[in-house]
Design a protein around this motif. Structure first.
Motif, PDB file in Angstrom:
ATOM      1  N   ARG A 257       0.839  -1.195   0.000  1.00  0.00           N
ATOM      2  CA  ARG A 257       0.000   0.000   0.000  1.00  0.00           C
ATOM      3  C   ARG A 257       0.874   1.244   0.000  1.00  0.00           C
ATOM      4  O   ARG A 257       1.323   1.689   1.033  1.00  0.00           O
ATOM      5  CB  ARG A 257      -0.929  -0.001   1.209  1.00  0.00           C
ATOM      6  CG  ARG A 257      -1.824  -1.202   1.232  1.00  0.00           C
ATOM      7  CD  ARG A 257      -3.054  -1.023   2.076  1.00  0.00           C
ATOM      8  NE  ARG A 257      -2.832  -0.540   3.406  1.00  0.00           N
ATOM      9  CZ  ARG A 257      -3.420  -1.052   4.478  1.00  0.00           C
ATOM     10  NH1 ARG A 257      -4.240  -2.070   4.347  1.00  0.00           N
ATOM     11  NH2 ARG A 257      -3.204  -0.535   5.656  1.00  0.00           N
ATOM     12  N   ASN A 258       1.089   1.791  -1.180  1.00  0.00           N
ATOM     13  CA  ASN A 258       1.843   3.036  -1.286  1.00  0.00           C
ATOM     14  C   ASN A 258       0.989   4.084  -1.997  1.00  0.00           C
ATOM     15  O   ASN A 258      -0.175   4.221  -1.693  1.00  0.00           O
ATOM     16  CB  ASN A 258       3.178   2.790  -1.983  1.00  0.00           C
ATOM     17  CG  ASN A 258       4.160   2.081  -1.053  1.00  0.00           C
ATOM     18  OD1 ASN A 258       4.243   2.401   0.126  1.00  0.00           O
ATOM     19  ND2 ASN A 258       4.875   1.110  -1.549  1.00  0.00           N
TER      20      ASN A 258
ATOM     21  N   ASP B 106      -5.204  14.654  -1.852  1.00  0.00           N
ATOM     22  CA  ASP B 106      -4.103  15.265  -1.090  1.00  0.00           C
ATOM     23  C   ASP B 106      -3.365  14.130  -0.399  1.00  0.00           C
ATOM     24  O   ASP B 106      -3.706  13.701   0.696  1.00  0.00           O
ATOM     25  CB  ASP B 106      -4.671  16.263  -0.068  1.00  0.00           C
ATOM     26  CG  ASP B 106      -3.560  17.043   0.611  1.00  0.00           C
ATOM     27  OD1 ASP B 106      -2.386  16.656   0.457  1.00  0.00           O
ATOM     28  OD2 ASP B 106      -3.862  18.045   1.286  1.00  0.00           O
ATOM     29  N   ILE B 107      -2.329  13.658  -1.082  1.00  0.00           N
ATOM     30  CA  ILE B 107      -1.613  12.469  -0.606  1.00  0.00           C
ATOM     31  C   ILE B 107      -0.828  12.765   0.684  1.00  0.00           C
ATOM     32  O   ILE B 107      -0.473  11.836   1.423  1.00  0.00           O
ATOM     33  CB  ILE B 107      -0.715  11.895  -1.731  1.00  0.00           C
ATOM     34  CG1 ILE B 107      -0.476  10.383  -1.551  1.00  0.00           C
ATOM     35  CG2 ILE B 107       0.577  12.636  -1.855  1.00  0.00           C
ATOM     36  CD1 ILE B 107      -1.587   9.511  -1.950  1.00  0.00           C
TER      37      ILE B 107
ATOM     38  N   TYR C  84       6.742   4.386  -3.868  1.00  0.00           N
ATOM     39  CA  TYR C  84       6.908   4.948  -2.518  1.00  0.00           C
ATOM     40  C   TYR C  84       7.842   6.154  -2.490  1.00  0.00           C
ATOM     41  O   TYR C  84       8.065   6.758  -1.451  1.00  0.00           O
ATOM     42  CB  TYR C  84       7.417   3.880  -1.538  1.00  0.00           C
ATOM     43  CG  TYR C  84       8.700   3.209  -1.945  1.00  0.00           C
ATOM     44  CD1 TYR C  84       9.930   3.739  -1.578  1.00  0.00           C
ATOM     45  CD2 TYR C  84       8.680   2.044  -2.701  1.00  0.00           C
ATOM     46  CE1 TYR C  84      11.108   3.131  -1.959  1.00  0.00           C
ATOM     47  CE2 TYR C  84       9.854   1.425  -3.086  1.00  0.00           C
ATOM     48  CZ  TYR C  84      11.061   1.963  -2.712  1.00  0.00           C
ATOM     49  OH  TYR C  84      12.226   1.359  -3.087  1.00  0.00           O
ATOM     50  N   GLU C  85       8.377   6.523  -3.644  1.00  0.00           N
ATOM     51  CA  GLU C  85       9.264   7.698  -3.666  1.00  0.00           C
ATOM     52  C   GLU C  85       8.528   8.846  -4.317  1.00  0.00           C
ATOM     53  O   GLU C  85       8.481   8.954  -5.535  1.00  0.00           O
ATOM     54  CB  GLU C  85      10.513   7.377  -4.483  1.00  0.00           C
ATOM     55  CG  GLU C  85      11.341   6.274  -3.882  1.00  0.00           C
ATOM     56  CD  GLU C  85      12.183   5.595  -4.922  1.00  0.00           C
ATOM     57  OE1 GLU C  85      11.603   5.138  -5.923  1.00  0.00           O
ATOM     58  OE2 GLU C  85      13.391   5.522  -4.741  1.00  0.00           O
ATOM     59  N   PHE C  86       7.876   9.668  -3.505  1.00  0.00           N
ATOM     60  CA  PHE C  86       7.190  10.821  -4.096  1.00  0.00           C
ATOM     61  C   PHE C  86       7.296  12.045  -3.177  1.00  0.00           C
ATOM     62  O   PHE C  86       6.352  12.827  -3.055  1.00  0.00           O
ATOM     63  CB  PHE C  86       5.733  10.488  -4.454  1.00  0.00           C
ATOM     64  CG  PHE C  86       4.965   9.757  -3.386  1.00  0.00           C
ATOM     65  CD1 PHE C  86       5.006   8.389  -3.299  1.00  0.00           C
ATOM     66  CD2 PHE C  86       4.188  10.464  -2.484  1.00  0.00           C
ATOM     67  CE1 PHE C  86       4.294   7.712  -2.317  1.00  0.00           C
ATOM     68  CE2 PHE C  86       3.476   9.798  -1.508  1.00  0.00           C
ATOM     69  CZ  PHE C  86       3.529   8.411  -1.423  1.00  0.00           C
ATOM     70  N   SER C  87       8.462  12.190  -2.558  1.00  0.00           N
ATOM     71  CA  SER C  87       8.656  13.362  -1.696  1.00  0.00           C
ATOM     72  C   SER C  87       8.754  14.623  -2.559  1.00  0.00           C
ATOM     73  O   SER C  87       9.147  14.559  -3.728  1.00  0.00           O
ATOM     74  CB  SER C  87       9.915  13.207  -0.849  1.00  0.00           C
ATOM     75  OG  SER C  87      11.013  12.972  -1.683  1.00  0.00           O
ATOM     76  N   GLU C  88       8.345  15.748  -1.984  1.00  0.00           N
ATOM     77  CA  GLU C  88       8.340  17.030  -2.699  1.00  0.00           C
ATOM     78  C   GLU C  88       8.847  18.120  -1.768  1.00  0.00           C
ATOM     79  O   GLU C  88       8.683  18.008  -0.554  1.00  0.00           O
ATOM     80  CB  GLU C  88       6.901  17.390  -3.119  1.00  0.00           C
ATOM     81  CG  GLU C  88       6.297  16.468  -4.148  1.00  0.00           C
ATOM     82  CD  GLU C  88       6.786  16.726  -5.557  1.00  0.00           C
ATOM     83  OE1 GLU C  88       7.514  17.715  -5.752  1.00  0.00           O
ATOM     84  OE2 GLU C  88       6.463  15.924  -6.432  1.00  0.00           O
ATOM     85  N   TYR C  89       9.405  19.171  -2.339  1.00  0.00           N
ATOM     86  CA  TYR C  89       9.798  20.309  -1.519  1.00  0.00           C
ATOM     87  C   TYR C  89       8.585  21.171  -1.195  1.00  0.00           C
ATOM     88  O   TYR C  89       8.513  21.799  -0.157  1.00  0.00           O
ATOM     89  CB  TYR C  89      10.856  21.150  -2.244  1.00  0.00           C
ATOM     90  CG  TYR C  89      12.209  20.486  -2.235  1.00  0.00           C
ATOM     91  CD1 TYR C  89      12.946  20.409  -1.057  1.00  0.00           C
ATOM     92  CD2 TYR C  89      12.739  19.922  -3.388  1.00  0.00           C
ATOM     93  CE1 TYR C  89      14.181  19.782  -1.033  1.00  0.00           C
ATOM     94  CE2 TYR C  89      13.974  19.299  -3.372  1.00  0.00           C
ATOM     95  CZ  TYR C  89      14.687  19.236  -2.195  1.00  0.00           C
ATOM     96  OH  TYR C  89      15.896  18.612  -2.175  1.00  0.00           O
TER      97      TYR C  89
ATOM     98  N   TYR D 277      -2.605  15.643  -5.877  1.00  0.00           N
ATOM     99  CA  TYR D 277      -2.618  15.096  -7.237  1.00  0.00           C
ATOM    100  C   TYR D 277      -3.961  15.383  -7.902  1.00  0.00           C
ATOM    101  O   TYR D 277      -5.012  15.106  -7.325  1.00  0.00           O
ATOM    102  CB  TYR D 277      -2.381  13.586  -7.216  1.00  0.00           C
ATOM    103  CG  TYR D 277      -1.051  13.191  -6.640  1.00  0.00           C
ATOM    104  CD1 TYR D 277       0.094  13.908  -6.950  1.00  0.00           C
ATOM    105  CD2 TYR D 277      -0.946  12.119  -5.789  1.00  0.00           C
ATOM    106  CE1 TYR D 277       1.320  13.556  -6.413  1.00  0.00           C
ATOM    107  CE2 TYR D 277       0.287  11.753  -5.249  1.00  0.00           C
ATOM    108  CZ  TYR D 277       1.406  12.479  -5.570  1.00  0.00           C
ATOM    109  OH  TYR D 277       2.614  12.135  -5.037  1.00  0.00           O
ATOM    110  N   ASN D 278      -3.906  15.927  -9.093  1.00  0.00           N
ATOM    111  CA  ASN D 278      -5.133  16.244  -9.848  1.00  0.00           C
ATOM    112  C   ASN D 278      -5.326  15.163 -10.901  1.00  0.00           C
ATOM    113  O   ASN D 278      -4.500  15.023 -11.782  1.00  0.00           O
ATOM    114  CB  ASN D 278      -5.001  17.610 -10.542  1.00  0.00           C
ATOM    115  CG  ASN D 278      -4.383  18.652  -9.631  1.00  0.00           C
ATOM    116  OD1 ASN D 278      -3.330  19.188  -9.919  1.00  0.00           O
ATOM    117  ND2 ASN D 278      -5.026  18.920  -8.532  1.00  0.00           N
TER     118      ASN D 278
END
Ligand code: SF4
Ligand code: SF4
Length: 187
Positions: free
Chosen positions: A47-48, A104-105, A129-134, A141-142
């Motif tokens: 579950r990611n 809104d993840i 699982y790699e979706f980090s953001e500054y 996500y739209n």
């Protein structure tokens, strides 16, 4: 003199023990991996990050209603008579324009409760699982396939259609009332 020799012996033994441990580890299988070049394989049903296949979404809002943290926002507009939105891959007829489908993840707790009620199985969790953001905004996500302008136009079209329908009904009611009044006068 005795103490001097003892210190030399201790020093040499310390180096020897250290080198022995180092050598042992040279031939021991590593327990770490060279991330990100090497990755741990994900288990089935991991579950990611969520994904929505909008081709199959009918805009029923069931996923949003099931979400315990309200991180899914869906807005829809009814299609007009004559507009064919097609069908989902499991044969359900689409009748709503999905003008907004945001997740809104950053708020998501990966509970998967949104996945189970979906009648077309188009919302699901992926192994990403790699979706980090500054910027936190980038974690919203739209998924709607309509641009903001197109979405706005759908709303305007539907409002116009409703107004025309209302006006036509009012005119028909007035005509019916006038006909009834005329009928009453004739009697
Ligand atoms: S996984 Fe849970 S928290 Fe995340 S969007 Fe779905 S229902 Fe909401
Ligand atoms: S439950 Fe499925 S079909 Fe309904 S709005 Fe959510 S993703 Fe779309």
């Amino acid at each position: 003199m005795r103490e001097y020799l003892s210190n030399i012996y201790t020093g040499l033994m310390t180096v020897f023990i250290g080198m022995k441990i180092t050598l042992q580890h040279v031939f021991t299988k590593s327990v770490t991996i060279q991330y990100p070049d090497v990755r741990v394989p994900m288990v089935d049903r991991v579950r990611n990050r969520l994904y929505v296949n909008m081709d199959d979404c009918i805009g029923c809002d069931q996923c949003a209603r099931a979400c315990p943290v309200d991180c899914i926002t869906i807005e829809t507009v009814k299609s007009l008579p004559g507009e064919d939105l097609g069908k989902t891959s499991n044969g359900k007829k689409k009748a709503l324009w999905v003008t907004k489908f945001d997740i809104d993840i950053a708020k998501c707790c990966y509970c998967q409760l949104c996945v189970f009620p979906c009648p077309t199985e188009c919302i699901y969790m992926t192994d990403t699982y790699e979706f980090s953001e500054y910027n936190r905004q980038n974690l919203i996500y739209n998924y709607s396939t309509l641009s903001p302008e197109e979405a706005e136009q759908k709303v305007i079209n539907f409002q116009k259609f409703e107004e025309e329908k209302k006006a036509a009904k009012a005119a028909a009611d007035a005509a019916a009332a006038a006909a009834k009044a005329k009928e009453g006068e004739a009697k």
